[in-house]
Design an enzyme around this catalytic site. Structure first.
Site, mmCIF file in Angstrom:
data_model
loop_
_atom_site.group_PDB
_atom_site.id
_atom_site.type_symbol
_atom_site.label_atom_id
_atom_site.label_comp_id
_atom_site.label_asym_id
_atom_site.label_seq_id
_atom_site.Cartn_x
_atom_site.Cartn_y
_atom_site.Cartn_z
ATOM 1 N N GLU A 1 -5.948 -12.523 -4.445
ATOM 2 C CA GLU A 1 -4.477 -12.453 -4.402
ATOM 3 C C GLU A 1 -4.115 -12.164 -2.959
ATOM 4 O O GLU A 1 -4.632 -11.227 -2.351
ATOM 5 C CB GLU A 1 -3.964 -11.355 -5.341
ATOM 6 N N SER B 1 -4.777 -10.998 3.239
ATOM 7 C CA SER B 1 -3.974 -12.069 3.820
ATOM 8 C C SER B 1 -4.500 -13.441 3.416
ATOM 9 O O SER B 1 -5.691 -13.628 3.144
ATOM 10 C CB SER B 1 -3.958 -11.959 5.344
ATOM 11 N N THR B 2 -3.586 -14.411 3.415
ATOM 12 C CA THR B 2 -3.950 -15.784 3.089
ATOM 13 C C THR B 2 -4.955 -16.344 4.090
ATOM 14 O O THR B 2 -5.933 -17.008 3.709
ATOM 15 C CB THR B 2 -2.693 -16.670 3.062
ATOM 16 N N CYS C 1 2.968 -6.973 -1.924
ATOM 17 C CA CYS C 1 2.855 -8.432 -1.994
ATOM 18 C C CYS C 1 4.021 -9.024 -2.765
ATOM 19 O O CYS C 1 4.407 -10.170 -2.540
ATOM 20 C CB CYS C 1 1.549 -8.823 -2.676
ATOM 21 N N VAL D 1 -7.195 -14.821 5.934
ATOM 22 C CA VAL D 1 -8.540 -14.263 5.742
ATOM 23 C C VAL D 1 -9.177 -14.854 4.492
ATOM 24 O O VAL D 1 -10.354 -15.221 4.498
ATOM 25 C CB VAL D 1 -8.472 -12.723 5.655
#
Length: 541
Positions: free
Chosen positions: A293, A266-267, A327, A269
């Site tokens: 990513e 996740s972004t 994703c 984290v």
């Protein structure tokens, strides 16, 4: 001693098996799936070649049948993380000095083992614990991972072959050293191939790794470690630990030998980890490489010249394969008014024809989402849409977690281009469609570009070449992988290097040399054959 330049086998993409009725691969996979389903495993951590078990056993269940027990994994602590780091650093010198062709041979052997005796087990473990149907498991856990191993070997040799020019009287050389320390790999549940590649890619370049897989991917992670061992990977090169994330991070990111982070997740984290690394930057021996990513809010944009059946199929495949837990999965679509009715009608018909259930029934296109937390999050998005006047549920909208975490593929149609589900990442089987004025293509291009802070994948469908060119330019920052007349998923190693920028990550392109080059530290060597013996330059005369 090796004294030759070696040519590695030319990499080609692994053929995807079809699993058609009556095929040998289908019969084998079904038998292995049934056997593994009824087995009860005790999954250890792997530290320095040792299987490590603890008293803290965490149960493993299929997402599509959460009452069924597959076994347990052994949860570790920060002390185990320290042990894994110590084991990695103990293995570093010998591994870093292993000739590149020997490292290559290990991963080429892993590719062949996976293509053969490991294929059914790797696929079955992915089906069981990640709830992928046979085709989604095949293209991920088998084919893509085989491709990563083979193509990365080829890219490794290409990197090593890149050398500087030398003028008369000297010889300039470049060495590509592994990083000084250890690499920490944090991997996601949704792709078995990504999990293996995030630890294997740095290791191939001579690094040692501590690997923390997702708790919901541990069954296939076990098979990956077995594969590495049989392929001949030395003990301690890749160490796999199960540990609470913050507890692991507290050890890893304060260690002076921390040299790199290879991350997919996740972004939020990833941004937190970047801050942790920054806060500890003065403690490290070197500046760590950070490769990540994170996610996407991936789009499909149709031009008024697009053909409705192509648009509808791009939506249904792009949004709902593997329950939208990619994703790259499409989760927002912009459809011109002139073809909207035809597109929506086919999307509704196609989605209503999907069969949903366990992946062991090969006719099921849709399986379960990964866990209860994900289920609850997705359900809240669906409920939000149901309660709004500016959106309607075209199809789907139901969910049930009594047996497994099943959510019906859901299509929302909204009159607000900035509707909540058009903007926020959902990571589930929910697609939101906005119908725009067919004559306002320029306006919708601006909307697509500005709606999300992610920039992973996107696609344009059009029969008008000028419109394709305009969209390609206008959306150049909106997607690291951009598709023309296709769904925005399905990147293939060696063909479409994968990654995105903005909030989607560092765009280091897994499946290309660009990722591998992040895991080396070049050293320039200049050798002068006849050194100067007088300090005086001619101009001094």
């Amino acid at each position: 001693m090796a004294n030759a330049f070696f040519n590695v086998p030319i990499a080609d993409n692994e053929p995807v098996l079809g699993y058609a009725p009556g095929s040998s691969e289908k019969e084998e996979l079904q038998a292995v799936y049934a056997e593994m389903k009824e087995s009860v495993i005790d999954a250890p951590m792997f530290i320095g070649g040792e299987e490590v078990r603890t008293d803290n056993k965490v149960s493993i269940h299929p997402p599509h049948d959460h009452k069924h027990l597959l076994g347990h994994f052994n949860m570790g602590t920060g002390a185990h993380v320290t042990q894994a780091i110590d084991a990695a650093l103990a293995a570093r010198s010998e591994w870093a000095n292993t000739p590149w062709q020997d490292r290559a041979a290990i991963f080429l052997k892993a590719a062949e083992l996976l293509a053969g005796p490991y294929r059914a087990r790797m696929n079955a473990s992915t089906m069981l614990c990640q709830s992928k149907n046979a085709m989604q498991a095949e293209i991920d856990a088998a084919c893509e991972l085989i491709d990563f191993f083979k193509f990365n070997v080829q890219y490794m040799t290409d990197i090593y072959a890149e050398q500087p020019d030398s003028l008369p009287g000297m010889w300039n050389r470049l060495e590509y050293r592994p990083l000084e320390g250890f690499v920490f790999a944090i991997t996601p549940f949704n792709f078995t191939s990504i999990a293996a590649n995030l630890c294997a890619a740095p290791a191939m370049m001579g690094n040692v790794v501590v690997w923390k897989p997702s708790d919901t991917q541990i069954y296939s992670a076990q098979i990956i470690m077995e594969l590495f061992k049989e392929a001949g990977l030395p003990d301690g090169v890749i160490n796999m630990i199960y540990c609470d994330g913050p507890e692991a991070g507290d050890v890893v990111f304060k260690h002076p030998e921390f040299a790199g982070l290879h991350f997919t997740g996740s972004t939020a984290v990833f941004q937190h980890l970047w801050k942790e690394i920054g806060n500890n930057i003065s403690n490290y021996k070197s500046y760590p490489r950070i490769v990540g990513e994170t996610g996407g809010k991936d789009f499909i944009l149709a031009h008024k010249s697009a053909q409705a059946p192509m648009v509808a199929t791009a939506i249904t495949r792009g949004a709902f394969e593997f329950q939208g837990q990619k994703c790259s999965a499409a989760s927002r679509a912009y459809i011109p008014s002139n073809i909207a009715d035809a597109v929506l009608a086919q999307v509704k018909e196609d989605v209503n024809s999907f069969k949903m259930g366990s992946p062991e029934v090969f006719g099921n296109f849709i399986n379960a989402v990964i866990d209860e937390r994900s289920f609850d999050k997705i359900a809240k998005f669906i409920d939000y849409a149901k309660d709004r006047d500016d959106a309607e549920i075209l199809c789907g909208g139901g969910y049930d977690k009594s047996k497994g975490y099943f959510i019906e593929p859901t299509v929302i149609v909204t009159t607000d281009a900035k509707f909540k589900t058009m903007c926020e990442e959902i990571f589930g089987p929910v697609m939101t469609i906005y119908v725009y004025d067919e004559n306002d293509f320029d306006g919708i291009l601006k909307t697509v570009d500005e709606t999300s802070n992610y920039a992973l994948t996107g696609s344009i469908l059009s029969q008008d070449r000028y419109a394709i060119g305009k969209a390609t330019k206008a959306l150049e920052g909106a997607a690291g992988n951009f598709y023309i007349n296709d769904k925005p998923t399905g990147a293939v190693v060696g063909q479409q290097p994968f990654g995105g920028a903005r909030g989607s990550g560092t765009n280091d392109k897994a499946g290309s040399y660009l990722n591998l080059v992040r895991w080396v530290s070049p050293r320039t060597i200049k050798e002068t054959f006849v050194p100067a013996t007088d300090y005086r330059y001619p101009f001094l005369g």
